[in-house]
Write a protein that holds these residues in place. Sequence first.
Motif, mmCIF file in Angstrom:
data_model
loop_
_atom_site.group_PDB
_atom_site.id
_atom_site.type_symbol
_atom_site.label_atom_id
_atom_site.label_comp_id
_atom_site.label_asym_id
_atom_site.label_seq_id
_atom_site.Cartn_x
_atom_site.Cartn_y
_atom_site.Cartn_z
ATOM 1 N N HIS A 42 0.800 -1.232 0.000
ATOM 2 C CA HIS A 42 0.000 0.000 0.000
ATOM 3 C C HIS A 42 0.825 1.270 0.000
ATOM 4 N N GLY A 43 2.128 1.165 0.206
ATOM 5 C CA GLY A 43 2.917 2.385 0.222
ATOM 6 C C GLY A 43 4.338 2.136 0.656
ATOM 7 N N TYR A 44 5.114 3.206 0.648
ATOM 8 C CA TYR A 44 6.515 3.142 1.063
ATOM 9 C C TYR A 44 6.619 3.454 2.546
ATOM 10 N N PHE A 45 7.613 2.842 3.171
ATOM 11 C CA PHE A 45 7.750 2.924 4.623
ATOM 12 C C PHE A 45 8.474 4.192 5.084
ATOM 13 N N SER A 46 8.156 5.307 4.469
ATOM 14 C CA SER A 46 8.806 6.576 4.831
ATOM 15 C C SER A 46 8.574 6.933 6.294
ATOM 16 N N ALA A 47 7.408 6.576 6.830
ATOM 17 C CA ALA A 47 7.113 6.911 8.226
ATOM 18 C C ALA A 47 8.105 6.253 9.174
ATOM 19 N N TYR A 48 8.577 5.047 8.848
ATOM 20 C CA TYR A 48 9.592 4.412 9.695
ATOM 21 C C TYR A 48 10.871 5.240 9.713
ATOM 22 N N ARG A 49 11.288 5.753 8.564
ATOM 23 C CA ARG A 49 12.504 6.573 8.524
ATOM 24 C C ARG A 49 12.311 7.869 9.298
ATOM 25 N N ARG A 50 11.160 8.513 9.131
ATOM 26 C CA ARG A 50 10.909 9.753 9.876
ATOM 27 C C ARG A 50 10.894 9.489 11.381
ATOM 28 N N LEU A 51 10.356 8.340 11.765
ATOM 29 C CA LEU A 51 10.375 7.963 13.174
ATOM 30 C C LEU A 51 11.803 7.817 13.676
ATOM 31 N N ALA A 52 12.661 7.169 12.907
ATOM 32 C CA ALA A 52 14.059 7.008 13.314
ATOM 33 C C ALA A 52 14.735 8.354 13.505
ATOM 34 N N GLU A 53 14.383 9.318 12.692
ATOM 35 C CA GLU A 53 14.980 10.647 12.799
ATOM 36 C C GLU A 53 14.600 11.356 14.089
ATOM 37 N N GLU A 54 13.548 10.899 14.750
ATOM 38 C CA GLU A 54 13.130 11.483 16.029
ATOM 39 C C GLU A 54 14.025 11.036 17.189
ATOM 40 N N GLU A 55 14.872 10.041 16.943
ATOM 41 C CA GLU A 55 15.774 9.487 17.957
ATOM 42 C C GLU A 55 15.033 9.065 19.225
ATOM 43 N N PRO A 56 14.055 8.174 19.096
ATOM 44 C CA PRO A 56 13.317 7.726 20.282
ATOM 45 C C PRO A 56 14.175 6.833 21.173
ATOM 46 N N ASP A 57 13.733 6.702 22.420
ATOM 47 C CA ASP A 57 14.367 5.762 23.347
ATOM 48 C C ASP A 57 13.762 4.373 23.216
#
Length: 559
Positions: free
Chosen positions: A170-185
Amino acid sequence: MSDGRFSVNRRSFLVTGAAVGAVAAWPAAASASAAASRSAKLPSDPFTLGVASGDPDHEGFVLWTRLALAPVAEDGLGGMPDRTYPVHWEVATDERFRRVVRRGTATARPSSAHSVHVELDDLAPDRHYWYRFRVENHVSPVGRTRTTPEPDSYGSALAMAFVSCSQFEHGYFSAYRRLAEEEPDLILHLGDYQYEYTKGGYTIPGGNVRHHDGPETETLANYRQRHGQYKADVDLQVAHAAAPWAVVWDDHEVDNNWADEVPERPEVPQPNFLARRAAAFQAYYENMPLRRTSVPRGIDMQLYRRIRWGKMANFHMLDTRQFRDDQGCGDGYRDCPAAIDPNRSITGHEQERWLIDGFRRSRARWDVLGQQVFFAQRDNNAGPAKITSQDSWDGYVASRERITKGWVDARVRNPVVLTGDVHAHWASELKLDYDDPTSKTVGAELVASSITTGGNGTDSDPASHPFLGINPHLKFYNNQRGYVMTRIDRDEMKADFKVLAQVSTPGAESYIKATYVIEDQVPGLNQTYLRPYQPVATFAAKSDEQIIKETVEQENYRP
């Protein structure tokens, strides 16, 4: 970098190729391992599925990788030779591995699809670590992980994100990359990590943007192949390498809307369903950073568990599939007498008791339920009949009441339910009596939209959605793809609902659609930001009936 920061730009480089000179910097392997490596050299990089970590505690975490030369090989074995491989691993306190604190060797076996789980302890609490693997002269990407604060410490504010529903087609996993850029714990994945359908079996309007390899997943080889295809996605790899994950499944990891030992369509003879379930469980464990307590035993797998983040938070990770009673009147929206049967449970009674006991024992500032399906009541009928989703907690009303009353009676300080499944962002206040809008609010629910499922979606004006008018405790809705990013400290939990304009092409940026704050000991929702609605098409011009129909169809797809 020893301050815990993590560069996604550098990480992106490491995903696509091992760092130059990394092999030379790695100490020589033991002679036996070196001899084994020389016996049959791998022809190319086996780290095509990346690395991951998970289930942290104050002493350690799980490290994961899986060797695969050809991730979507039809036999599910990733194109690997039929032999074992020694996999060397290192953990350091810096990204360049100048200060290595632990190293060792694990064995990747054909019987486990050459997956590796390394369970570490005796590390320092409340700090970041970096890790990597090596096989022969091939070095994996570098991952960042961390330990939790000590049990009697709050530690600093916790950056926690949660996600769900990533349909590859259904789409590209761009949201995963944007999430990684948030540097979560910490990242929670609340289910539908992968989908079981064959190519084109779940098609969105306008057509799917990419395709599944292989048939509908039913065998161990099928599930391994499908996990391999998803794990080979570089954006997903970046998110796995950015922080430790805590994962739980929903339905599509096995079969749409399955319930315990009952498949989606029990009226169709499926004598192999339990074998399918066991295969799905085995492949799930092989491809996730889970502790050995979750190793499947046939058709059973221990997935519900707790992750304690010092005194700040308890994460009660639930399994609402493996032990539930079958949906009472089918899976969709129904006026269903079975929904109020006091003997029915969505978690199974043993897990209910485990959860309520955890409430009684908790001394955490925040008690968070990481689970799959909508918790609050959602009636889609403005009239006297109650029309609710039988696949959600609305189909198990007594089970919901027992758990809600359990945290109220235990005087849980701040109960928060996190949810996935429905392919849209929602926020709601939780009640003991949803039929009385004036009744006391006893908790909050935050629902993450999908990473891709449903395609691009559309921006929407929350105030115009009829569900919010019918159910006053529902406070927010948005039908775009994305994730939820939270910041948890002693005084509040702040939740940013992040969305992407589209997922039909790679690389979309994310932005905040709305922000809600839950204050310490104030179990309601405070909206502190809402991005103005800028319609592309006039959402409000649709009738309430049409909006309800589209919402229900989006979250109850059945091919």
